[in-house]
Design an enzyme around this catalytic site. Structure first.
Site, short mmCIF file in Angstrom:
data_model
loop_
_atom_site.label_atom_id
_atom_site.label_comp_id
_atom_site.label_asym_id
_atom_site.label_seq_id
_atom_site.Cartn_x
_atom_site.Cartn_y
_atom_site.Cartn_z
N LYS A 1 0.89 -1.16 0.00
CA LYS A 1 0.00 0.00 0.00
C LYS A 1 0.93 1.21 0.00
CE LYS A 1 -3.00 3.22 1.39
NZ LYS A 1 -2.05 4.33 1.51
N SER B 1 1.62 6.08 12.17
CA SER B 1 1.08 6.63 13.41
C SER B 1 0.56 5.52 14.34
CB SER B 1 -0.08 7.58 13.09
OG SER B 1 -1.13 6.86 12.49
N ARG B 2 0.46 5.87 15.59
CA ARG B 2 -0.09 4.94 16.58
C ARG B 2 -1.54 4.61 16.23
NH1 ARG B 2 1.10 6.10 22.87
NH2 ARG B 2 -0.05 4.42 23.84
N GLY C 1 -1.59 2.28 13.13
CA GLY C 1 -1.12 0.93 13.48
C GLY C 1 -2.15 0.18 14.31
N GLU D 1 5.27 -0.45 13.49
CA GLU D 1 6.22 0.39 14.22
C GLU D 1 5.55 1.74 14.33
OE1 GLU D 1 10.04 1.99 12.66
OE2 GLU D 1 9.02 3.18 14.19
N CYS E 1 11.70 8.12 13.93
CA CYS E 1 11.07 7.37 15.02
C CYS E 1 11.98 7.28 16.23
CB CYS E 1 10.68 5.98 14.53
SG CYS E 1 11.92 5.28 13.45
P1 NAP Z 1 -0.21 7.30 9.06
O1 NAP Z 1 -1.26 8.34 9.06
O2 NAP Z 1 -0.27 6.28 10.12
O3 NAP Z 1 -0.26 6.59 7.63
C1 NAP Z 1 0.62 5.54 7.29
C2 NAP Z 1 -0.04 4.63 6.27
O4 NAP Z 1 -1.06 3.90 6.92
C3 NAP Z 1 -0.69 5.36 5.12
O5 NAP Z 1 -0.53 4.58 3.96
C4 NAP Z 1 -2.14 5.40 5.52
O6 NAP Z 1 -2.93 5.34 4.38
C5 NAP Z 1 -2.31 4.11 6.30
N1 NAP Z 1 -3.32 4.23 7.35
C6 NAP Z 1 -3.28 5.07 8.40
N2 NAP Z 1 -4.36 4.89 9.19
C7 NAP Z 1 -5.08 3.92 8.61
C8 NAP Z 1 -6.32 3.29 8.95
N3 NAP Z 1 -7.01 3.63 10.03
N4 NAP Z 1 -6.78 2.32 8.13
C9 NAP Z 1 -6.10 1.98 7.03
N5 NAP Z 1 -4.94 2.54 6.66
C10 NAP Z 1 -4.43 3.50 7.43
O7 NAP Z 1 1.23 7.94 9.14
P2 NAP Z 1 1.89 9.16 8.34
O8 NAP Z 1 0.98 9.68 7.31
O9 NAP Z 1 3.19 8.70 7.89
O10 NAP Z 1 2.15 10.25 9.44
C11 NAP Z 1 1.20 10.66 10.39
C12 NAP Z 1 1.77 10.53 11.78
O11 NAP Z 1 2.35 9.23 11.95
C13 NAP Z 1 2.92 11.45 12.10
O12 NAP Z 1 2.46 12.71 12.50
C14 NAP Z 1 3.61 10.71 13.21
O13 NAP Z 1 2.98 10.97 14.44
C15 NAP Z 1 3.43 9.27 12.87
N6 NAP Z 1 4.61 8.63 12.25
C16 NAP Z 1 5.43 7.93 13.05
C17 NAP Z 1 6.54 7.32 12.52
C18 NAP Z 1 7.45 6.53 13.38
O14 NAP Z 1 8.46 6.08 12.86
N7 NAP Z 1 7.16 6.31 14.63
C19 NAP Z 1 6.83 7.42 11.17
C20 NAP Z 1 5.96 8.14 10.35
C21 NAP Z 1 4.86 8.74 10.91
P3 NAP Z 1 -3.98 6.47 3.98
O15 NAP Z 1 -3.31 7.79 4.23
O16 NAP Z 1 -4.23 6.16 2.57
O17 NAP Z 1 -5.12 6.23 4.87
#
Ligand code: NAP
Length: 520
Positions: free
Chosen positions: A181, A239-240, A243, A262, A299
């Site tokens: 994805k 994001s938490r 995940g 992660e 991270c």
């Molecule tokens: P994200 O919002 O968690 O998205 C990551 C992936 O997961 C995207 O492809 C997203 O797809 C998918 N996704 C997210 N929520 C979903 C759900 N409920 N159902 C299905 N798919 C889902 O992360 P991000 O866009 O990279 O960044 C947002 C936040 O994540 C940051 O502000 C930060 O807090 C955290 N983050 C943490 C780390 C780390 O290493 N700890 C790394 C990156 C980001 P869609 O957008 O298509 O839904």
């Protein structure tokens, strides 16, 4: 070439553009449009992956290693357009992306070498003991791949933890087909890499379902992928909330599957008293260097500092404040990440004292770096202070003494890393704190800063929830492939029916443990 297609097996499917990437440095929408993969695309990609699983998983490790190396070469052969596309979609500087491209190639090659070495199979033979009373059967065990893996590309590593990044490399190494994805923040970068992997699959003569790439920006797409019964495991970085949502979907399936997510970590750094007394200023400056690297979007960013209050901690804080004052905020990866950073800062503003601020933002999607301080008592009373703010934001916790510091550590959530700054005179006291840190984190380190994760066999990039969904695993290093394997035991199965690594003649010449002894 980038045309916004969905890549399913050997096909590239063009559709009407559903979304565009944004250049976070300028805030401009980029011209190339991208299709949103559909539920039918998910089903087709998963069906092809399931059809490819037996052949891909049963390949001789040398052959699978050659494919993985060819994928690395194909990615490097994309040329500068890959770096330029990633620069425009992420705002990350060229030097960082060139380094990440090298890391992507190197980690693919590392997995290929690990495959050839063969110990990952853990081929174990306990021969029959027919004369024993009761007789023992012939028992042979080795690891098999789980089957198709869904990989969610990470926004903060558009190459090394995205389409052909660590999770994909580990799944391929284990023998699992991959359905990616794509992260919607860098769809052009994702498509370039996906097309390179697609070519490598075709040139190796492998079944097309070994790899598919689904671009999209709707939660429903990822949710459908995780729910598909042909998917047997998930790799995720983000994001938490994301995940946890995917873990929930996976757990509710008729056949629940493991999700290796992660998610979030604030990476505590403990400043021990002698080290703080001896080098408060140097530590303060080095801390800011680690905190502000890549706009804090790692991270392993040091989001929490723990120390005993007093003049030495004040010197550290003053040096950190001075260093932070010179830091210009670069653009963050996405408008969403920028907005989340702003919300995290606003929440901290009401709960802790602002100690230092970086330079003001001078363009879109920039967040000034910030350091806050709080007493240990207040920190322990307010769990929200222990939540990750993704960005160059950190909190210094002032403890009355080392006993209170240990209490703070004992109350922390799971972490990817925990660091100690210590001098020889600190070792006695550190001996009491280190075991607490080991319980919390996947990697403990001394006299370094947590940012910068080596990709080696000994690395652990994991940790208890919420750092990851399963603290028994790592997403970086060769051990990452263990997430996508499961052991099977063959009892009294005729030699010709056994998988080659367990046959008497050992035709692939892989190391095995026979009757308790490793044989090269
Ligand atoms: P994200 O919002 O968690 O998205 C990551 C992936 O997961 C995207 O492809 C997203 O797809 C998918 N996704 C997210 N929520 C979903 C759900 N409920 N159902 C299905 N798919 C889902 O992360 P991000 O866009 O990279 O960044 C947002 C936040 O994540 C940051 O502000 C930060 O807090 C955290 N983050 C943490 C780390 C780390 O290493 N700890 C790394 C990156 C980001 P869609 O957008 O298509 O839904």
């Amino acid at each position: 070439m980038i045309d916004g297609s969905v890549l399913i097996g050997s096909q590239a499917i063009r559709r009407e553009a559903a979304f565009h990437a944004v250049d976070p440095a300028t805030g401009e929408t980029l011209p190339q449009g991208f299709a949103e993969a559909t539920a039918e695309d998910v089903a087709r990609a998963c069906a092809l992956a399931a059809a490819a699983a037996d052949r891909f998983g049963g390949l001789e490790p040398r052959a699978r290693g050659a494919f993985i190396e060819a994928a690395a070469e194909a990615i490097l052969a994309i040329g500068d357009v890959l770096v330029e596309t990633a620069m425009s979609e992420t705002g990350l500087p060229r030097v960082r992306l060139e380094g990440e491209r090298m890391r992507t190639g190197n980690q693919l090659r590392m997995f290929a070498a690990e495959l050839r070495e063969g110990r990952w199979l853990d081929a174990t033979i306990d021969p029959a003991l027919p004369d024993r009373a009761p007789p023992r059967a012939d028992l042979r065990r080795m690891n098999l791949p789980l089957g198709p893996v869904a990989v969610f590309g990470a926004s903060n590593f558009p190459l090394a933890f995205s389409v052909a990044g660590g999770d994909t490399a580990a799944a391929f190494a284990a023998g699992c087909p991959v359905v990616v994805k794509g992260h919607p923040a860098h769809p052009g970068t994702g498509e370039l890499v996906a097309r390179a992997v697609q070519r490598a699959v075709a040139e190796a003569g492998l079944p097309e379902g070994v790899f598919s790439y689904l671009p999209g920006r709707a939660n429903a797409l990822g949710a459908a992928l995780v729910a598909d019964p042909r998917i047997k495991a998930v790799g995720f970085t983000g994001s938490r909330a994301g995940g946890l949502a995917l873990m929930d979907i996976a757990a509710r399936r008729p056949e629940p599957i493991p999700v290796y997510a992660e998610m979030s970590s604030i990476n505590p750094v403990v400043l021990m008293p002698a080290a703080l007394a001896a080098r408060a200023e140097a530590l303060g400056a080095a801390f800011v260097g680690s905190l502000t690297l890549g706009a804090g979007q790692f991270c392993t960013n040091p989001g929490l500092v723990l120390a005993v209050e007093g003049p030495d901690l004040d010197r550290f804080a003053a040096a950190a404040s001075d260093a932070l004052a010179g830091i210009e905020p670069p653009a963050m990866l996405t408008p969403g990440i920028h907005a989340a950073c702003g919300r995290g800062l606003a929440a901290l503003e009401t709960r802790a004292a602002r100690l230092a601020t970086g330079q003001a933002a001078s363009g879109p999607n920039r967040c000034s770096a910030a350091i806050f301080s709080v007493s240990a008592e207040a920190f322990m009373a307010d769990p929200a202070l222990g939540e990750e703010v993704f960005g160059a934001v950190s909190l210094i916790v002032h403890c009355r003494d080392l006993a209170e510091l240990a209490e703070v550590v004992a109350g922390l959530e799971g972490q990817l890393t925990a660091s100690l700054q210590l001098d020889p005179a600190d070792e006695g006291a550190a001996a009491a704190i280190l075991p607490l840190l080991q319980q919390k984190a996947g990697r403990v380190l001394a006299n370094g800063w947590p940012t910068g994760v080596e990709v080696t066999p000994a690395m652990v990039h994991g940790g208890p929830l919420p750092a990851t969904s399963d603290g028994r695993s790592t997403s970086v290093g060769t051990l990452a492939m263990a997430r996508f394997l499961r052991p099977v035991c063959w009892q009294d199965i005729p030699d010709a029916l056994l998988p080659p690594p367990l046959q008497a003649a050992n035709p692939w010449q892989l190391p095995r443990r026979v009757d308790g002894e490793w044989q090269a």
